[in-house]
Write an enzyme that holds these catalytic residues in place. Structure first.
Site, PDB file in Angstrom:
ATOM      1  N   GLY A  47       0.849  -1.183   0.000  1.00 56.72           N
ATOM      2  CA  GLY A  47       0.000   0.000   0.000  1.00 56.72           C
ATOM      3  C   GLY A  47       0.882   1.229   0.000  1.00 56.72           C
ATOM      4  N   GLN A  52       3.123  10.023   0.962  1.00 55.37           N
ATOM      5  CA  GLN A  52       4.430   9.368   1.074  1.00 55.37           C
ATOM      6  C   GLN A  52       5.349   9.670  -0.114  1.00 55.37           C
ATOM      7  OE1 GLN A  52       2.518   5.371   2.082  1.00 55.37           O
ATOM      8  NE2 GLN A  52       4.474   5.224   3.161  1.00 55.37           N
ATOM      9  N   CYS A  90       6.265   0.501   7.765  1.00 54.80           N
ATOM     10  CA  CYS A  90       5.877   1.592   6.866  1.00 54.80           C
ATOM     11  C   CYS A  90       7.079   1.969   6.010  1.00 54.80           C
ATOM     12  CB  CYS A  90       5.412   2.787   7.691  1.00 54.80           C
ATOM     13  SG  CYS A  90       4.934   4.208   6.684  1.00 54.80           S
ATOM     14  N   LEU A  91       6.829   2.140   4.727  1.00 56.32           N
ATOM     15  CA  LEU A  91       7.914   2.508   3.810  1.00 56.32           C
ATOM     16  C   LEU A  91       8.529   3.850   4.189  1.00 56.32           C
ATOM     17  CD1 LEU A  91       6.202   1.438   0.466  1.00 56.32           C
ATOM     18  CD2 LEU A  91       8.032   0.219   1.660  1.00 56.32           C
ATOM     19  N   HIS A 132      -4.283   1.873   7.638  1.00 60.63           N
ATOM     20  CA  HIS A 132      -2.940   2.463   7.675  1.00 60.63           C
ATOM     21  C   HIS A 132      -2.822   3.590   6.641  1.00 60.63           C
ATOM     22  CE1 HIS A 132       1.640   1.888   8.026  1.00 60.63           C
ATOM     23  NE2 HIS A 132       1.519   2.643   6.941  1.00 60.63           N
ATOM     24  N   GLU A 133      -3.302   3.315   5.416  1.00 56.64           N
ATOM     25  CA  GLU A 133      -3.158   4.316   4.344  1.00 56.64           C
ATOM     26  C   GLU A 133      -4.065   5.526   4.580  1.00 56.64           C
ATOM     27  OE1 GLU A 133      -0.619   3.912   2.661  1.00 56.64           O
ATOM     28  OE2 GLU A 133      -0.346   1.755   2.897  1.00 56.64           O
ATOM     29  N   HIS A 136      -2.446   7.872   6.828  1.00 58.01           N
ATOM     30  CA  HIS A 136      -1.458   8.721   6.139  1.00 58.01           C
ATOM     31  C   HIS A 136      -2.105   9.984   5.583  1.00 58.01           C
ATOM     32  CE1 HIS A 136       2.443   6.739   6.047  1.00 58.01           C
ATOM     33  NE2 HIS A 136       1.940   5.587   5.626  1.00 58.01           N
TER      34      HIS A 136
HETATM   35 ZN    ZN Z   1       2.889   3.770   5.808  1.00 61.22          ZN
END
Ligand code: ZN
Length: 159
Positions: A47, A52, A90-91, A132-133, A136
Protein backbone atom coordinates in the site's frame (compact mmCIF):
# COMPACT_ATOMS: atom_id res chain seq x y z
CA UNK A 1 10.16 8.93 -10.76
CA UNK A 2 8.62 9.37 -7.35
CA UNK A 3 10.70 9.17 -4.21
CA UNK A 4 9.27 7.85 -0.97
CA UNK A 5 9.59 10.38 1.84
CA UNK A 6 11.08 9.30 5.14
CA UNK A 7 9.85 10.53 8.53
CA UNK A 8 10.46 13.23 9.76
CA UNK A 9 8.97 15.21 6.86
CA UNK A 10 6.24 17.85 7.12
CA UNK A 11 4.26 16.45 4.15
CA UNK A 12 3.87 13.17 6.05
CA UNK A 13 2.20 15.24 8.80
CA UNK A 14 -0.21 17.13 6.56
CA UNK A 15 -3.96 16.61 6.22
CA UNK A 16 -4.24 15.83 2.51
CA UNK A 17 -6.86 17.41 0.25
CA UNK A 18 -9.98 15.79 -1.13
CA UNK A 19 -10.18 15.56 -4.92
CA UNK A 20 -13.10 16.35 -7.19
CA UNK A 21 -14.15 13.97 -9.94
CA UNK A 22 -12.73 16.42 -12.51
CA UNK A 23 -9.37 16.43 -10.73
CA UNK A 24 -9.34 12.62 -10.57
CA UNK A 25 -9.88 12.09 -14.29
CA UNK A 26 -7.30 14.73 -15.18
CA UNK A 27 -4.31 13.12 -16.99
CA UNK A 28 -1.91 14.61 -14.43
CA UNK A 29 -3.67 12.67 -11.65
CA UNK A 30 -3.75 9.48 -13.73
CA UNK A 31 0.01 9.82 -14.19
CA UNK A 32 0.51 10.25 -10.43
CA UNK A 33 -1.51 7.06 -9.82
CA UNK A 34 0.59 5.12 -12.34
CA UNK A 35 3.80 6.36 -10.75
CA UNK A 36 2.54 5.58 -7.25
CA UNK A 37 1.87 1.98 -8.32
CA UNK A 38 5.40 1.72 -9.74
CA UNK A 39 6.91 3.21 -6.57
CA UNK A 40 4.90 0.81 -4.36
CA UNK A 41 6.05 -2.20 -6.35
CA UNK A 42 9.67 -1.11 -6.47
CA UNK A 43 9.63 -0.77 -2.70
CA UNK A 44 7.85 -4.13 -2.28
CA UNK A 45 5.01 -2.41 -0.49
CA UNK A 46 1.38 -3.49 -0.46
CA UNK A 47 0.00 0.00 0.00
CA UNK A 48 1.12 3.57 -0.56
CA UNK A 49 -0.43 6.97 0.13
CA UNK A 50 0.22 10.04 -2.01
CA UNK A 51 1.61 11.92 0.99
CA UNK A 52 4.43 9.37 1.07
CA UNK A 53 5.58 10.59 -2.33
CA UNK A 54 5.17 14.26 -1.46
CA UNK A 55 1.68 14.81 -2.88
CA UNK A 56 -0.82 16.08 -0.32
CA UNK A 57 -3.92 14.63 -2.03
CA UNK A 58 -6.28 11.92 -0.76
CA UNK A 59 -5.06 9.15 -3.06
CA UNK A 60 -3.95 5.67 -1.99
CA UNK A 61 -2.89 2.62 -3.96
CA UNK A 62 -3.31 -0.91 -2.63
CA UNK A 63 -1.89 -4.09 -4.08
CA UNK A 64 -4.56 -6.76 -4.12
CA UNK A 65 -5.01 -10.24 -5.51
CA UNK A 66 -6.55 -8.83 -8.68
CA UNK A 67 -3.80 -6.25 -9.11
CA UNK A 68 -3.05 -2.77 -7.81
CA UNK A 69 -6.04 -0.50 -7.30
CA UNK A 70 -6.27 3.22 -6.65
CA UNK A 71 -8.75 4.72 -4.20
CA UNK A 72 -9.41 8.44 -3.99
CA UNK A 73 -11.01 10.18 -0.99
CA UNK A 74 -11.31 6.85 0.85
CA UNK A 75 -13.05 6.93 4.21
CA UNK A 76 -14.34 4.38 6.66
CA UNK A 77 -18.14 4.45 6.94
CA UNK A 78 -18.59 1.60 9.40
CA UNK A 79 -16.45 -0.85 11.32
CA UNK A 80 -16.58 -3.88 13.56
CA UNK A 81 -16.49 -3.33 17.31
CA UNK A 82 -13.71 -5.83 17.50
CA UNK A 83 -10.14 -4.60 17.22
CA UNK A 84 -7.26 -6.89 16.48
CA UNK A 85 -3.49 -6.61 16.52
CA UNK A 86 -1.87 -5.72 13.23
CA UNK A 87 1.86 -6.13 12.80
CA UNK A 88 2.97 -3.26 10.60
CA UNK A 89 5.86 -1.50 9.03
CA UNK A 90 5.88 1.59 6.87
CA UNK A 91 7.91 2.51 3.81
CA UNK A 92 8.29 5.99 5.32
CA UNK A 93 9.61 4.63 8.63
CA UNK A 94 12.25 2.11 7.55
CA UNK A 95 13.76 -0.38 9.96
CA UNK A 96 10.92 -0.22 12.50
CA UNK A 97 7.88 -2.39 12.96
CA UNK A 98 5.18 -2.47 15.58
CA UNK A 99 1.85 -3.74 16.78
CA UNK A 100 -1.14 -1.50 16.10
CA UNK A 101 -4.76 -2.14 17.11
CA UNK A 102 -6.99 -1.94 14.07
CA UNK A 103 -10.63 -2.67 13.33
CA UNK A 104 -11.03 -6.23 12.15
CA UNK A 105 -13.62 -5.36 9.51
CA UNK A 106 -14.44 -2.08 7.84
CA UNK A 107 -16.78 -0.69 5.23
CA UNK A 108 -15.56 2.20 3.20
CA UNK A 109 -16.44 4.57 0.44
CA UNK A 110 -13.98 5.84 -2.13
CA UNK A 111 -13.79 6.93 -5.73
CA UNK A 112 -11.99 4.74 -8.24
CA UNK A 113 -9.52 6.14 -10.75
CA UNK A 114 -12.35 6.94 -13.16
CA UNK A 115 -13.92 9.03 -10.42
CA UNK A 116 -16.80 6.64 -9.78
CA UNK A 117 -18.06 6.32 -6.23
CA UNK A 118 -17.79 2.83 -4.81
CA UNK A 119 -18.51 1.04 -1.58
CA UNK A 120 -16.17 -1.63 -0.31
CA UNK A 121 -15.81 -4.10 2.50
CA UNK A 122 -12.44 -5.19 3.82
CA UNK A 123 -11.33 -7.65 6.43
CA UNK A 124 -8.03 -8.95 7.77
CA UNK A 125 -4.86 -7.68 6.11
CA UNK A 126 -6.74 -5.64 3.53
CA UNK A 127 -8.65 -3.85 6.30
CA UNK A 128 -5.35 -3.07 8.03
CA UNK A 129 -3.85 -1.71 4.80
CA UNK A 130 -6.80 0.63 4.26
CA UNK A 131 -6.70 1.89 7.85
CA UNK A 132 -2.94 2.46 7.67
CA UNK A 133 -3.16 4.32 4.34
CA UNK A 134 -6.17 6.43 5.36
CA UNK A 135 -4.21 7.46 8.48
CA UNK A 136 -1.46 8.72 6.14
CA UNK A 137 -4.01 11.01 4.49
CA UNK A 138 -4.55 12.65 7.88
CA UNK A 139 -0.86 12.95 8.69
CA UNK A 140 -0.91 9.99 11.09
CA UNK A 141 1.84 7.35 11.11
CA UNK A 142 1.61 3.87 12.61
CA UNK A 143 4.36 4.79 15.08
CA UNK A 144 1.89 7.26 16.64
CA UNK A 145 -0.52 4.41 17.44
CA UNK A 146 1.77 1.45 17.99
CA UNK A 147 1.65 -0.20 21.39
CA UNK A 148 5.11 -1.58 20.94
CA UNK A 149 7.83 -0.67 18.49
CA UNK A 150 10.77 -2.83 17.55
CA UNK A 151 13.84 -2.03 15.53
CA UNK A 152 15.02 -4.19 12.72
CA UNK A 153 13.66 -6.02 9.74
CA UNK A 154 10.82 -8.42 10.03
CA UNK A 155 8.74 -10.18 7.47
CA UNK A 156 5.86 -7.83 7.96
CA UNK A 157 3.55 -5.70 5.84
CA UNK A 158 5.25 -2.64 4.42
CA UNK A 159 2.71 0.06 3.88
ZN1 ZN B 1 2.89 3.77 5.81
Amino acid sequence: MLTILIEPNSILRTRCQEMTREEIINPATQKIIEEMIIAMRQANGIGLAAAQVGIAKRIIVVDQADGPQAYINPHVTDHSKQMVESEEGCLSVPGVWGIVKRFKKIRLKARDRQGRLQQLKATGLLAFVFQHEIDHLDGILFIDKAERLEKGDKATSEL
